[in-house]
Write a protein that holds these residues in place. Structure first.
Motif, PDB file in Angstrom:
ATOM      1  N   TYR A 149      -9.338   9.919   4.380  1.00  0.00           N
ATOM      2  CA  TYR A 149     -10.167   9.937   3.449  1.00  0.00           C
ATOM      3  C   TYR A 149     -11.185   9.206   4.024  1.00  0.00           C
ATOM      4  O   TYR A 149     -12.686   9.967   2.842  1.00  0.00           O
ATOM      5  CB  TYR A 149      -9.869   8.871   2.623  1.00  0.00           C
ATOM      6  CG  TYR A 149      -9.101   7.499   2.948  1.00  0.00           C
ATOM      7  CD1 TYR A 149     -10.044   6.521   2.836  1.00  0.00           C
ATOM      8  CD2 TYR A 149      -8.241   7.321   2.651  1.00  0.00           C
ATOM      9  CE1 TYR A 149      -9.982   5.260   3.568  1.00  0.00           C
ATOM     10  CE2 TYR A 149      -7.727   6.090   2.920  1.00  0.00           C
ATOM     11  CZ  TYR A 149      -8.560   5.470   3.462  1.00  0.00           C
ATOM     12  OH  TYR A 149      -8.471   3.587   4.297  1.00  0.00           O
ATOM     13  N   VAL A 150     -11.479   8.889   4.900  1.00  0.00           N
ATOM     14  CA  VAL A 150     -13.152   8.957   5.396  1.00  0.00           C
ATOM     15  C   VAL A 150     -14.022   9.968   5.629  1.00  0.00           C
ATOM     16  O   VAL A 150     -15.087  10.224   5.530  1.00  0.00           O
ATOM     17  CB  VAL A 150     -13.038   7.372   6.811  1.00  0.00           C
ATOM     18  CG1 VAL A 150     -14.495   7.495   7.248  1.00  0.00           C
ATOM     19  CG2 VAL A 150     -12.466   6.402   6.049  1.00  0.00           C
ATOM     20  N   GLY A 197       0.439  -1.445   0.038  1.00  0.00           N
ATOM     21  CA  GLY A 197       0.033   0.561   0.172  1.00  0.00           C
ATOM     22  C   GLY A 197       0.861   1.363  -0.022  1.00  0.00           C
ATOM     23  O   GLY A 197       1.891   1.695  -0.907  1.00  0.00           O
ATOM     24  N   GLY A 198       0.606   2.192   0.735  1.00  0.00           N
ATOM     25  CA  GLY A 198       1.634   3.318   1.218  1.00  0.00           C
ATOM     26  C   GLY A 198       1.492   4.547   0.569  1.00  0.00           C
ATOM     27  O   GLY A 198       1.631   5.369   0.518  1.00  0.00           O
ATOM     28  N   LYS A 203     -11.170  -9.261   9.280  1.00  0.00           N
ATOM     29  CA  LYS A 203     -10.076  -8.660  10.304  1.00  0.00           C
ATOM     30  C   LYS A 203      -9.473  -9.741  10.860  1.00  0.00           C
ATOM     31  O   LYS A 203      -7.700 -10.228  11.359  1.00  0.00           O
ATOM     32  CB  LYS A 203     -10.039  -7.161  10.751  1.00  0.00           C
ATOM     33  CG  LYS A 203      -9.806  -6.149   9.949  1.00  0.00           C
ATOM     34  CD  LYS A 203      -9.236  -5.240   9.407  1.00  0.00           C
ATOM     35  CE  LYS A 203      -8.508  -4.718   8.875  1.00  0.00           C
ATOM     36  NZ  LYS A 203      -7.147  -3.752   8.149  1.00  0.00           N
ATOM     37  N   VAL A 237      -2.044  -4.079  10.056  1.00  0.00           N
ATOM     38  CA  VAL A 237      -2.755  -3.012  10.704  1.00  0.00           C
ATOM     39  C   VAL A 237      -4.872  -3.419  10.569  1.00  0.00           C
ATOM     40  O   VAL A 237      -4.684  -3.605   9.677  1.00  0.00           O
ATOM     41  CB  VAL A 237      -2.938  -1.383  10.384  1.00  0.00           C
ATOM     42  CG1 VAL A 237      -3.211  -0.381  11.027  1.00  0.00           C
ATOM     43  CG2 VAL A 237      -1.353  -0.876   9.792  1.00  0.00           C
ATOM     44  N   ARG A 290     -14.724  11.823   8.529  1.00  0.00           N
ATOM     45  CA  ARG A 290     -15.041  12.287   9.837  1.00  0.00           C
ATOM     46  C   ARG A 290     -14.609  14.043  10.312  1.00  0.00           C
ATOM     47  O   ARG A 290     -15.430  14.880  10.350  1.00  0.00           O
ATOM     48  CB  ARG A 290     -14.522  11.615  10.720  1.00  0.00           C
ATOM     49  CG  ARG A 290     -15.089   9.758  10.355  1.00  0.00           C
ATOM     50  CD  ARG A 290     -14.486   8.831  11.119  1.00  0.00           C
ATOM     51  NE  ARG A 290     -15.335   7.887  11.428  1.00  0.00           N
ATOM     52  CZ  ARG A 290     -14.671   6.452  11.122  1.00  0.00           C
ATOM     53  NH1 ARG A 290     -12.847   6.623  10.956  1.00  0.00           N
ATOM     54  NH2 ARG A 290     -15.281   4.710  11.068  1.00  0.00           N
ATOM     55  N   VAL A 337      -0.867  -2.376   5.060  1.00  0.00           N
ATOM     56  CA  VAL A 337      -1.626  -1.610   5.482  1.00  0.00           C
ATOM     57  C   VAL A 337      -2.776  -1.964   5.730  1.00  0.00           C
ATOM     58  O   VAL A 337      -4.504  -1.832   6.764  1.00  0.00           O
ATOM     59  CB  VAL A 337      -1.497  -0.255   5.217  1.00  0.00           C
ATOM     60  CG1 VAL A 337      -1.717   0.753   5.781  1.00  0.00           C
ATOM     61  CG2 VAL A 337       0.371   0.118   5.365  1.00  0.00           C
ATOM     62  N   ALA A 338      -4.007  -1.673   4.275  1.00  0.00           N
ATOM     63  CA  ALA A 338      -4.832  -2.217   4.473  1.00  0.00           C
ATOM     64  C   ALA A 338      -4.994  -3.626   3.792  1.00  0.00           C
ATOM     65  O   ALA A 338      -6.492  -3.288   3.374  1.00  0.00           O
ATOM     66  CB  ALA A 338      -5.290  -1.576   3.395  1.00  0.00           C
ATOM     67  N   ARG A 356      -2.198   3.650  -9.308  1.00  0.00           N
ATOM     68  CA  ARG A 356      -3.993   3.497  -9.610  1.00  0.00           C
ATOM     69  C   ARG A 356      -4.499   5.017  -9.078  1.00  0.00           C
ATOM     70  O   ARG A 356      -4.980   6.102  -9.322  1.00  0.00           O
ATOM     71  CB  ARG A 356      -4.969   2.700  -9.038  1.00  0.00           C
ATOM     72  CG  ARG A 356      -4.925   1.493 -10.581  1.00  0.00           C
ATOM     73  CD  ARG A 356      -6.221   0.990  -9.469  1.00  0.00           C
ATOM     74  NE  ARG A 356      -6.716  -0.607 -10.439  1.00  0.00           N
ATOM     75  CZ  ARG A 356      -7.154  -1.359 -10.621  1.00  0.00           C
ATOM     76  NH1 ARG A 356      -8.434  -0.906  -9.587  1.00  0.00           N
ATOM     77  NH2 ARG A 356      -7.694  -2.860 -11.118  1.00  0.00           N
TER      78      ARG A 356
END
Ligand SMILES: NC(=O)c1ccc[n+]([C@@H]2O[C@H](COP(=O)([O-])OP(=O)(O)OC[C@H]3O[C@@H](n4cnc5c(N)ncnc54)[C@H](OP(=O)(O)O)[C@@H]3O)[C@@H](O)[C@H]2O)c1
Length: 357
Positions: A171-172, A12-13, A141, A100, A174, A75-76, A39
């Motif tokens: 990016y969520v 990721g990253g 998870k 994570v 909140r 990470v994701a 992407r």
């Protein structure tokens, strides 16, 4: 492990948590490789990028041939078979595997307080993507965590279970929503009690903790959340202060709001009534060195980043957050008529008129 010698791979990253971990690792002069499809966003400066799709076995084999690394951070990952396959492919290429996960791994969260030894959801390390309760975020998870421990053993696995993560690049959406709401000012629907504890962790503190653990040879499982010394009021006041907004916070009764079908967690971000939501025990991580900056700093820096043109990667979850202005106004009106406003506070505080000497 000496800090200078760390070779780090990040699966990721380039979006949020992974990106900030990469930035911190580069700042430590570590050799950082990121693996993603290229992407959605460009990775931070100073990293070596390998493009590929983690769902493609050949891409994973090609990645593994570029090692070795001291640690790989996944990470994701959220699908056990995908995490399992990456961990298998990298078994000879990295000494340690870091994952994570999420506080959602706990079966009792958010109804009950959780420590690292609280019961988890059932999770299958060989489960692929799909629908149904066992494919929910938390059980998946848990399956990912189990896959990593199976491939790397407990001694070479490091698992982080964050609650809400905030900060620049989030990016969520909140905190971005609350900042925008504070900027608009006026009467603000403030949910529940002003003194409700909240534990969002700053992404930079999470990154520091993960990298310190890697540098120190750490393994095991850690909750990653802020301490219980910060409140919902701190969040909203910090949003008003950061944006220069002025307004009146109308602290509106939880039960009344819930009865109006206001969506917890999304319509009023970070508002969630179950008592365990913000009762995540962080003693283990704190003892291991987790240090969390004040919430006001996270809020200030996120606003500074947004207002200087910072844009998070586009994500579908962003649109889920926030309440429509007309709905908020109608709720505020109804709450006052129903006596559901428990407290109110004006920001900036009104100064008392100077009395005569
Ligand atoms: N936000 C919160 O409040 C919160 C709370 C608890 C836990 N968490 C956890 O924190 C983590 C957040 O991670 P993040 O999204 O910020 O990580 P990130 O590493 O910054 O971004 C995700 C990366 O995955 C890459 N990617 C996506 N699909 C891929 C594929 N098929 N093959 C290769 N690369 C792929 C993306 O790049 P490309 O698209 O270019 O491939 C991107 O670089 C998640 O595990 C989440 O569950 C978050």
């Amino acid at each position: 492990m000496q800090d200078q010698s760390v070779n780090l791979l990040i699966l990721g990253g380039s979006w949020f948590v992974g990106r900030v971990i990469a930035e911190d690792a580069v700042a430590r002069d570590w050799n950082v490789t990121v693996f993603n499809r290229g992407r959605s966003s460009t990775p931070p400066d100073g990293v070596r990028t390998i493009h590929g799709d983690r769902e493609n076995g050949e891409d994973l084999a090609r990645l593994a041939s570029e090692g070795p690394w001291d640690a790989a951070i996944d990470v994701a990952g959220s699908v056990p078979t995908m995490v399992r396959d990456a961990a298998r492919a990298l078994q000879r290429a990295t000494r340690k595997y870091v994952f994570v996960s999420s506080v959602s791994a706990y079966a009792g969260w958010p109804a009950e307080p959780v420590t690292e030894s609280s019961p988890l959801h059932e999770g299958d390390p060989d489960m692929g993507s799909g629908d149904g309760p066992s494919h929910a975020y938390g059980p998946m998870k848990v399956g990912c965590e189990a896959a990593i421990r199976r491939e790397f053993g407990a001694d070479q696995s490091l698992i982080l279970r964050p609650g809400v993560v905030l900060g620049p690049h989030e990016y969520v959406g909140r905190l971005k929503w609350w900042l925008g709401r504070a900027l608009r000012g006026g009467q603000i629907l403030a949910p529940g009690r002003a003194d409700r504890v909240i534990q969002p962790i700053d992404v930079r503190d999470l990154a520091t903790f993960v990298l310190d653990q890697i540098a120190g040879g750490g393994a095991g499982t850690y909750n990653a959340a802020a301490p219980t010394d910060r409140t919902y009021r701190d969040l909203l006041i910090a949003c008003l202060a950061a944006t220069g907004g002025s307004g009146e916070l109308l602290w509106t009764n939880d039960q009344w709001l819930a009865a109006q079908n206001v969506q917890q967690w999304t319509e009023l971000p970070l508002w969630r009534v179950p008592p365990g939501t913000w009762a995540v025990d962080t003693q283990r991580a704190t003892a291991a060195g987790l240090a969390c900056r004040p919430l006001a700093e996270t809020v200030h820096d996120t606003w500074a980043w947004l207002s200087s043109g910072g844009r998070a990667v586009e994500h579908e979850r962003d649109a889920e957050h926030g309440i429509e202005p007309r709905k908020e106004a109608a709720l505020l009106d109804a709450a006052q008529k129903a006596g559901a406003v428990d407290d109110r506070e004006t920001f900036p505080a009104q100064s008392e008129p100077a009395g005569k000497a």
